[in-house]
Write a protein that holds these residues in place. Structure first.
Motif, PDB file in Angstrom:
ATOM      1  N   VAL A   9       0.933  -1.302   0.005  1.00  0.00           N
ATOM      2  CA  VAL A   9      -0.052  -0.134   0.244  1.00  0.00           C
ATOM      3  C   VAL A   9       0.992   1.305  -0.016  1.00  0.00           C
ATOM      4  N   CYS A  13       0.774   4.358  -2.547  1.00  0.00           N
ATOM      5  CA  CYS A  13       0.404   5.727  -2.186  1.00  0.00           C
ATOM      6  C   CYS A  13       1.622   6.695  -2.739  1.00  0.00           C
ATOM      7  N   SER A  24      -2.174   6.237   3.749  1.00  0.00           N
ATOM      8  CA  SER A  24      -2.695   4.907   3.543  1.00  0.00           C
ATOM      9  C   SER A  24      -4.190   5.023   3.692  1.00  0.00           C
ATOM     10  N   TYR A  27      -5.815   6.282   0.744  1.00  0.00           N
ATOM     11  CA  TYR A  27      -5.799   5.100  -0.428  1.00  0.00           C
ATOM     12  C   TYR A  27      -7.144   4.204  -0.181  1.00  0.00           C
ATOM     13  N   TYR A  36      -9.340   3.228  -6.544  1.00  0.00           N
ATOM     14  CA  TYR A  36      -8.036   2.610  -6.788  1.00  0.00           C
ATOM     15  C   TYR A  36      -8.600   1.039  -6.529  1.00  0.00           C
TER      16      TYR A  36
END
Length: 67
Positions: A9, A13, A24, A27, A36
């Motif tokens: 992750v 990012c 995160s 995200y 995403y």
């Protein structure tokens, strides 16, 4: 058969944010909104992002904004 690139992750990012990586949490909010790709389970307690899928999603976002 196509091989996939997988990353953490954190790596996703950094790809998205460039010089200023997103967090995160940002995200995962994008995952909830289908911006995403979802992380895939590759083992017990291990999740990775398909970086090829991320590149495709980002290209679509850029195309939508350019239009």
């Amino acid at each position: 058969m196509k091989s996939h690139r997988f990353g953490t992750v954190k790596a996703a990012c950094e790809i998205i944010g460039g010089d200023r990586p997103i967090s995160s949490a940002t995200y995962y909010r994008g995952v909830q909104r289908s911006i995403y790709p979802k992380p895939k389970r590759v083992g017990p307690n291990i999740s990775r992002i398909d970086l090829d899928e991320l590149d495709e999603k980002l290209a679509l976002l850029c195309d939508d904004r350019a239009a």
